[in-house]
Motif scaffolding. Structure first.
Motif, PDB file in Angstrom:
ATOM      1  N   UNK A   1       0.792  -1.087   0.030  1.00 44.33           N
ATOM      2  CA  UNK A   1       0.062   0.145   0.097  1.00 44.33           C
ATOM      3  C   UNK A   1       0.811   1.309   0.012  1.00 44.33           C
ATOM      4  N   UNK A   2       0.760   2.270  -1.104  1.00 44.87           N
ATOM      5  CA  UNK A   2       1.373   3.575  -0.809  1.00 44.87           C
ATOM      6  C   UNK A   2       1.110   4.334   0.413  1.00 44.87           C
ATOM      7  N   UNK A   3       2.104   5.075   0.780  1.00 40.73           N
ATOM      8  CA  UNK A   3       1.888   6.041   1.768  1.00 40.73           C
ATOM      9  C   UNK A   3       2.356   7.236   1.469  1.00 40.73           C
ATOM     10  N   UNK A   4       2.261   8.665   2.193  1.00 40.02           N
ATOM     11  CA  UNK A   4       2.754   9.643   2.002  1.00 40.02           C
ATOM     12  C   UNK A   4       2.952  10.385   3.634  1.00 40.02           C
ATOM     13  N   UNK A   5       4.370  10.816   3.765  1.00 35.29           N
ATOM     14  CA  UNK A   5       4.326  11.289   4.887  1.00 35.29           C
ATOM     15  C   UNK A   5       3.938  12.796   4.884  1.00 35.29           C
ATOM     16  N   UNK A   6       3.393  13.503   5.893  1.00 38.40           N
ATOM     17  CA  UNK A   6       2.695  14.737   5.773  1.00 38.40           C
ATOM     18  C   UNK A   6       3.179  15.608   7.120  1.00 38.40           C
ATOM     19  N   UNK A   7       3.726  16.704   6.917  1.00 36.62           N
ATOM     20  CA  UNK A   7       3.877  17.923   7.845  1.00 36.62           C
ATOM     21  C   UNK A   7       2.724  18.745   8.041  1.00 36.62           C
ATOM     22  N   UNK A   8       2.688  19.851   7.660  1.00 30.68           N
ATOM     23  CA  UNK A   8       1.758  20.911   7.803  1.00 30.68           C
ATOM     24  C   UNK A   8       0.804  20.799   6.578  1.00 30.68           C
ATOM     25  N   UNK A   9       1.133  20.079   5.409  1.00 28.54           N
ATOM     26  CA  UNK A   9       0.512  20.274   4.185  1.00 28.54           C
ATOM     27  C   UNK A   9       0.426  21.641   3.549  1.00 28.54           C
ATOM     28  N   UNK A  10       1.492  22.320   3.715  1.00 29.19           N
ATOM     29  CA  UNK A  10       1.832  23.882   3.072  1.00 29.19           C
ATOM     30  C   UNK A  10       2.347  23.588   1.719  1.00 29.19           C
ATOM     31  N   UNK A  11       2.476  22.370   0.979  1.00 22.44           N
ATOM     32  CA  UNK A  11       3.220  22.178  -0.037  1.00 22.44           C
ATOM     33  C   UNK A  11       2.320  22.707  -1.082  1.00 22.44           C
ATOM     34  N   UNK A  12       3.072  23.561  -1.936  1.00 24.51           N
ATOM     35  CA  UNK A  12       2.398  24.385  -2.852  1.00 24.51           C
ATOM     36  C   UNK A  12       2.237  23.589  -4.367  1.00 24.51           C
ATOM     37  N   UNK A  13       2.879  22.523  -4.293  1.00 26.98           N
ATOM     38  CA  UNK A  13       3.043  21.784  -5.559  1.00 26.98           C
ATOM     39  C   UNK A  13       2.451  20.384  -5.442  1.00 26.98           C
ATOM     40  N   UNK A  14       1.550  20.155  -4.462  1.00 28.80           N
ATOM     41  CA  UNK A  14       0.937  19.036  -4.428  1.00 28.80           C
ATOM     42  C   UNK A  14       1.677  17.942  -3.737  1.00 28.80           C
ATOM     43  N   UNK A  15       2.791  18.145  -3.092  1.00 31.36           N
ATOM     44  CA  UNK A  15       3.646  17.063  -2.733  1.00 31.36           C
ATOM     45  C   UNK A  15       3.107  16.157  -1.728  1.00 31.36           C
ATOM     46  N   UNK A  16       2.176  16.589  -0.986  1.00 25.69           N
ATOM     47  CA  UNK A  16       1.578  15.873  -0.042  1.00 25.69           C
ATOM     48  C   UNK A  16       0.156  15.331  -0.027  1.00 25.69           C
ATOM     49  N   UNK A  17      -0.136  15.472  -1.064  1.00 26.36           N
ATOM     50  CA  UNK A  17      -1.575  14.954  -1.496  1.00 26.36           C
ATOM     51  C   UNK A  17      -1.513  13.453  -1.527  1.00 26.36           C
ATOM     52  N   UNK A  18      -2.348  12.526  -0.827  1.00 26.39           N
ATOM     53  CA  UNK A  18      -2.163  11.132  -0.634  1.00 26.39           C
ATOM     54  C   UNK A  18      -1.922  10.622  -2.031  1.00 26.39           C
ATOM     55  N   UNK A  19      -1.279   9.471  -2.236  1.00 28.76           N
ATOM     56  CA  UNK A  19      -1.315   8.667  -3.520  1.00 28.76           C
ATOM     57  C   UNK A  19      -2.643   7.975  -3.433  1.00 28.76           C
ATOM     58  N   UNK A  20      -3.346   7.482  -4.750  1.00 27.01           N
ATOM     59  CA  UNK A  20      -4.351   6.843  -4.775  1.00 27.01           C
ATOM     60  C   UNK A  20      -4.581   5.751  -3.951  1.00 27.01           C
ATOM     61  N   UNK A  21      -5.590   5.482  -3.164  1.00 24.13           N
ATOM     62  CA  UNK A  21      -5.704   4.371  -2.203  1.00 24.13           C
ATOM     63  C   UNK A  21      -4.540   4.256  -1.080  1.00 24.13           C
ATOM     64  N   UNK A  22      -3.917   5.430  -0.708  1.00 24.71           N
ATOM     65  CA  UNK A  22      -2.685   5.342  -0.044  1.00 24.71           C
ATOM     66  C   UNK A  22      -2.955   5.998   1.443  1.00 24.71           C
ATOM     67  N   UNK A  23      -2.044   5.715   2.309  1.00 22.91           N
ATOM     68  CA  UNK A  23      -2.357   6.039   3.747  1.00 22.91           C
ATOM     69  C   UNK A  23      -1.307   7.320   3.919  1.00 22.91           C
ATOM     70  N   UNK A  24      -1.812   8.186   4.859  1.00 25.55           N
ATOM     71  CA  UNK A  24      -1.300   9.445   5.137  1.00 25.55           C
ATOM     72  C   UNK A  24      -0.612   9.193   6.594  1.00 25.55           C
ATOM     73  N   UNK A  25       0.835   9.538   6.685  1.00 26.90           N
ATOM     74  CA  UNK A  25       1.329   9.617   7.803  1.00 26.90           C
ATOM     75  C   UNK A  25       1.525  10.887   8.308  1.00 26.90           C
TER      76      UNK A  25
END
Ligand SMILES: Cc1cc2nc3c(=O)[nH]c(=O)nc-3n(C[C@H](O)[C@H](O)[C@H](O)COP(=O)(O)OP(=O)(O)OC[C@H]3O[C@@H](n4cnc5c(N)ncnc54)[C@H](O)[C@@H]3O)c2cc1C
Length: 460
Positions: A47-71
């Motif tokens: 399962x894909x995952x994305x690490x997330x801080x405050x979600x202030x990325x302006x390039x969509x870097x912390x948008x979850x991958x499809x079907x993925x887990x947000x850490x």
């Protein structure tokens, strides 16, 4: 852990509101072991995952991958060690950038990289994007301040990279991880260096009739051999927005503002400031103001640091672009941006780190008007191509993320991209860490076969 659809919705997007993807679930670890357990479970189940801080990325870097887990790492926000003698700090990834400097202040120290989002963004996000800020002209980006990392690799193993000194034997693995946009695992502990607060700071604000004149003043400062801590430019629209939001008392009717700040030992700053003041006075400035105390200095910076969000007052929506051109070609690039904006029938506000050629055109549009959003996106793409053509880059500090991945093939040769993808596969054979980011669409997923999907314009 959250699985309720209403609560999950908060995590489906980041600072780039146009990209959305519902996560499978969101976990909120408080300890590194919980990150390890989550990543291992993801690896076992592919399962894909994305690490997330405050979600202030302006390039969509912390948008979850499809079907993925947000850490979501905001609860791992402890400063684990602050050593004033060694001028080092060891922090968890969810520590907010500005909180570190606040904690170091009683010891006369601070953390130098200062993104405009520093009151909210996290050190983990800064590491992943190799973030910069106004003062990176003199002090360098995040990569110049991170000494060591403890990371959870995409298969759940834990590694220490670097150490706590400026030089460690072997390849620069910290350098590899910093700026890798969450594609090589999750940083769970970060060792950074702190710097002594400069003895003196002098800040000057100059108003010009045009952006070009402000740009020429930057070139003159650089040519003089002075090394300011920061050189920032705002254009007429950005000034108007910042003034309405923050009331920084900026000079009325200016076509552009230039902020220059010097810092360092008192004697050196004072003598350099005399030279700077004279140079700016002769550069065609219509007004020059010098901050007489800390309150005036902070007011000047409040307008600049609040400019992005203030632009929201001018338009129902806007795209924040982030590109770089060689400093000597700033004037040319700004002229081209102006012409492109006029042709597209859209307004662009410019706020940027002029000292290092890092442009931030803010493209204003109204999504309710038919086709306007598409025109704004086309204009953003045209601006990035100006940066590439002039020998610059498609991102200075905001990352490639989802937003710019289709441009990577225009900046790098195919062989370079293949080498990057090979490295990524070595670190993450299943491609589960922040899947779908940075590499051009199809390239990462398809491996070698993805070559066919690269734009034909790939640079040689
Ligand atoms: C108003 C505004 C002003 C800004 N000004 C600047 C600026 O001056 N300079 C600048 O550089 N940026 C700026 N940014 C962009 C952004 O704030 C920074 O890039 C910041 O570093 C992102 O931090 P974050 O905690 O919000 O990360 P997020 O947005 O949550 O994540 C960003 C990336 O980091 C990854 N990531 C997060 N934590 C970790 C971790 N622990 N391990 C591995 N990967 C991780 C994510 O997967 C994602 O790819 C600005 C943004 C806004 C909204």
């Amino acid at each position: 852990m959250v699985s309720d659809p209403a609560a999950l919705r908060v995590y489906e997007t980041d600072g780039l509101a146009s990209e959305r993807q519902m996560p499978l679930t969101v976990v909120f670890p408080r300890e590194a072991d919980e990150v390890v357990a989550t990543v291992r479970a993801c690896f076992e189940d592919e399962v894909a995952f994305v690490a997330r801080g405050s979600g202030t990325s302006l390039s969509g870097g912390s948008v979850p991958p499809p079907g993925g887990v947000v850490i979501a790492l905001n609860r791992m926000n402890r400063i684990l060690r602050l050593d004033p003698d060694e001028q080092r700090a060891v922090v968890e990834p969810g520590v907010v950038n500005a909180h570190l400097s606040q904690a170091a202040a009683p010891y006369g120290l601070y953390y130098a990289p200062d993104p405009s989002s520093q009151v909210i963004c996290t050190l983990g996000g800064n590491v992943a994007f190799n973030s910069g800020g106004a003062h990176c002209l003199k002090y360098g980006m995040t990569s110049n301040h991170v000494l060591g990392l403890r990371v959870v690799l995409p298969d759940g193993t834990v590694e220490r990279l670097g150490g706590s000194s400026l030089e460690v034997p072997g390849p620069d693995l910290v350098g590899l991880f910093v700026g890798s946009e969450g594609l090589m695992g999750v940083a769970v502990e970060i060792t950074v260096r702190l710097l002594p607060k400069p003895e003196a700071v002098r800040t000057l604000l100059a108003a010009y009739g045009s952006l070009q004149q402000a740009g020429e003043a930057v070139a003159a400062v650089v040519e003089s051999g002075l090394l300011p801590a920061a050189m920032e430019i705002m254009d007429r629209l950005a000034i108007e927005a910042a003034e309405a939001a923050v009331h920084a008392n900026y000079p009325k009717g200016a076509g552009a503002l230039l902020i220059v700040e010097l810092d360092g030992p008192r004697d050196e700053v004072e003598s350099d400031f005399v030279r700077l003041h004279e140079l700016i006075r002769r550069s065609g400035a219509t007004e020059v103001r010098v901050a007489s105390d800390d309150a005036e200095r902070l007011k000047i910076w409040k307008g600049r640091k609040g400019a992005f969000s203030a632009v929201g007052r001018l338009s129902p929506a806007y795209l924040v672009q982030d590109g770089v051109v060689p400093r000597t070609r700033l004037g040319e690039a700004l002229c081209e941006i102006e012409q492109l904006a006029a042709a597209a029938g859209l307004r662009v506000a410019n706020v940027f780190h002029a000292g290092d050629g890092n442009l931030h055109p803010l493209i204003l549009y109204d999504g309710r008007r038919h086709g306007e959003r598409e025109r704004a996106e086309e204009l953003a793409a045209a601006i990035l191509r100006v940066c590439i053509r002039q020998g610059g880059s498609i991102t200075g500090e905001h990352g490639v993320g989802l937003e710019k991945r289709q441009f990577l093939g225009e900046m790098f040769a195919e062989d370079d991209l293949r080498a990057m993808a090979r490295l990524r596969r070595e670190m993450d054979p299943l491609g589960i860490a922040n899947r779908g980011k940075m590499f051009p669409p199809g390239f990462e997923e398809a491996g070698e076969a993805g070559r066919a999907l690269l734009p034909s314009a790939a640079a040689g």
